[in-house]
Design a protein around this motif. Structure first.
Motif, mmCIF file in Angstrom:
data_model
loop_
_atom_site.group_PDB
_atom_site.id
_atom_site.type_symbol
_atom_site.label_atom_id
_atom_site.label_comp_id
_atom_site.label_asym_id
_atom_site.label_seq_id
_atom_site.Cartn_x
_atom_site.Cartn_y
_atom_site.Cartn_z
ATOM 1 N N THR A 114 0.645 5.503 2.486
ATOM 2 C CA THR A 114 0.980 4.294 3.245
ATOM 3 C C THR A 114 -0.186 3.861 4.121
ATOM 4 O O THR A 114 -0.533 2.675 4.184
ATOM 5 C CB THR A 114 2.231 4.537 4.114
ATOM 6 N N GLY A 115 -0.802 4.816 4.804
ATOM 7 C CA GLY A 115 -1.937 4.491 5.662
ATOM 8 C C GLY A 115 -3.084 3.876 4.889
ATOM 9 O O GLY A 115 -3.696 2.891 5.329
ATOM 10 N N VAL A 116 -3.404 4.459 3.730
ATOM 11 C CA VAL A 116 -4.517 3.945 2.914
ATOM 12 C C VAL A 116 -4.237 2.522 2.443
ATOM 13 O O VAL A 116 -5.086 1.637 2.537
ATOM 14 C CB VAL A 116 -4.793 4.880 1.721
ATOM 15 N N PHE A 117 -3.027 2.282 1.928
ATOM 16 C CA PHE A 117 -2.692 0.952 1.410
ATOM 17 C C PHE A 117 -2.690 -0.091 2.528
ATOM 18 O O PHE A 117 -3.202 -1.197 2.340
ATOM 19 C CB PHE A 117 -1.334 0.978 0.717
ATOM 20 N N VAL A 118 -2.123 0.247 3.667
ATOM 21 C CA VAL A 118 -2.014 -0.723 4.757
ATOM 22 C C VAL A 118 -3.384 -1.001 5.377
ATOM 23 O O VAL A 118 -3.725 -2.155 5.662
ATOM 24 C CB VAL A 118 -1.021 -0.222 5.826
ATOM 25 N N PHE A 119 -4.196 0.040 5.572
ATOM 26 C CA PHE A 119 -5.526 -0.196 6.128
ATOM 27 C C PHE A 119 -6.406 -0.963 5.139
ATOM 28 O O PHE A 119 -7.216 -1.800 5.543
ATOM 29 C CB PHE A 119 -6.211 1.115 6.513
ATOM 30 N N THR A 120 -6.252 -0.689 3.846
ATOM 31 C CA THR A 120 -7.021 -1.418 2.834
ATOM 32 C C THR A 120 -6.719 -2.911 2.895
ATOM 33 O O THR A 120 -7.603 -3.746 2.643
ATOM 34 C CB THR A 120 -6.708 -0.872 1.427
ATOM 35 N N PHE A 121 -5.500 -3.277 3.235
ATOM 36 C CA PHE A 121 -5.117 -4.683 3.396
ATOM 37 C C PHE A 121 -5.984 -5.348 4.461
ATOM 38 O O PHE A 121 -6.557 -6.430 4.240
ATOM 39 C CB PHE A 121 -3.638 -4.746 3.753
ATOM 40 N N THR A 122 -6.120 -4.702 5.608
ATOM 41 C CA THR A 122 -6.957 -5.244 6.675
ATOM 42 C C THR A 122 -8.429 -5.207 6.296
ATOM 43 O O THR A 122 -9.165 -6.188 6.477
ATOM 44 C CB THR A 122 -6.740 -4.447 7.975
ATOM 45 N N GLN A 123 -8.877 -4.104 5.745
ATOM 46 C CA GLN A 123 -10.280 -3.938 5.360
ATOM 47 C C GLN A 123 -10.713 -5.001 4.346
ATOM 48 O O GLN A 123 -11.762 -5.640 4.492
ATOM 49 C CB GLN A 123 -10.480 -2.541 4.777
#
Length: 309
Positions: A114-123
């Motif tokens: 979840t953290g990877v997918f959500v941060f990738t959205f912002t990145q």
């Protein structure tokens, strides 16, 4: 203009030239002309953007389709890329460094994915935004449209990509024992607030990138540092247990950490409210509204300068 001299001859003299700038301005005003490329008022700018809403959506969908058009797996890379990143982070941080810190295996893997997918959205929104103007100069110089359409459409593209990827997030979460419940409804406001936040950041870096294209080369290092301080691979609450309270609260106030933790709280049964900072929803709303509004005005103020020079 002519005048007769004392000897009877007629001398012709030129009349003094009119104030050309003033005459041109008066003539333009008389015929309803305005300066080409002049920045409209903020209200008018918003109205123009709303009028281009179909273009913004179509442009984002076209970019999403074309993103992996040269790859054999095509759109599957939208899901495969963050999944592979999550697998690498799990091997390094979960197995080697033991960053799970008290979280069970059934909680840590959904936590990490979840953290990877959500941060990738912002990145991805930021990386797309920083090139929104400098990477589309042909379009900017050829057509007249509100330039904010570009960073907004790129953020919308990343939102659509995340929505595709969330199918995998759901499968992983369910596979490790967190089944759909009413808390999953919180996904909608979390994604809405994060989208506003991401769009505001994309507008800010789009203006900065238009003036300084080299920013696109520096941005990956900034984003990597941000990722390591946002709790993508570890729980800030558990990792800093026993440290000064103000340090923990400062890191938890990080907007990237806030949106990740709210998404984890919505999806993962074992990730309870004790892992969230106080007033987390108020902070999420503040970051979304402040960054979006500030970024929009900041971008609009340079509207007439994009694509010039």
């Amino acid at each position: 203009m002519s005048e007769t001299t004392h000897d009877g001859t007629v001398a012709v003299t030129a009349a003094p030239p009119p104030a050309e700038g003033l005459a041109a301005a008066e003539l333009a005003a008389r015929h309803g002309l305005s300066v080409s490329g002049a920045r409209p008022s903020l209200v008018e700018y918003i109205r123009q953007l709303w009028g281009r809403r179909h273009f913004i959506l179509a442009f984002s969908q076209a970019k999403l389709t074309a993103q992996y058009s040269q790859a054999k797996l095509g759109q599957l890379w939208q899901v495969a890329t963050p999944l592979l990143n999550a697998a690498v982070y799990y091997f390094i941080f979960g197995l080697i460094l033991k960053a799970s810190r008290g979280m069970s295996h059934d909680v840590y893997i959904p936590f990490l994915v979840t953290g990877v997918f959500v941060f990738t959205f912002t990145q991805s929104s930021i990386m797309s935004g920083v090139r929104a103007i400098s990477g589309n100069l042909g379009l900017v110089r050829a057509l007249h449209f509100p330039r904010a359409s570009l960073p907004i459409s790129f953020s919308l593209q990343q939102l659509q990509q995340l929505l595709f990827s969330m199918v995998v997030m759901f499968v992983v979460t369910i596979g490790f024992g967190s089944y759909p419940s009413l808390s999953w409804l919180l996904i909608v406001p979390v994604l809405t607030l994060q989208f506003l936040f991401n769009t505001g950041l994309a507008l800010i870096v789009a203006r900065m990138g238009a003036k300084t294209p080299d920013l696109a080369q520096l941005m990956p290092f900034i984003l990597r540092t941000w990722m390591y301080t946002s709790g993508v691979m570890f729980s800030i609450h558990k990792m800093l247990e026993g440290r000064s309270e103000w340090v923990v609260r400062l890191l938890q106030a990080n907007p990237a950490a806030i949106y990740m933790d709210l998404m984890r709280f919505a999806l993962i049964d074992g990730y309870g409210a004790e892992n969230l900072p106080p007033h987390v929803w108020a902070m999420a709303l503040f970051w979304a509204v402040a960054v979006f509004a500030g970024g929009f005005v900041y971008f609009w103020k340079a509207e007439e300068r994009y694509g010039r020079g």
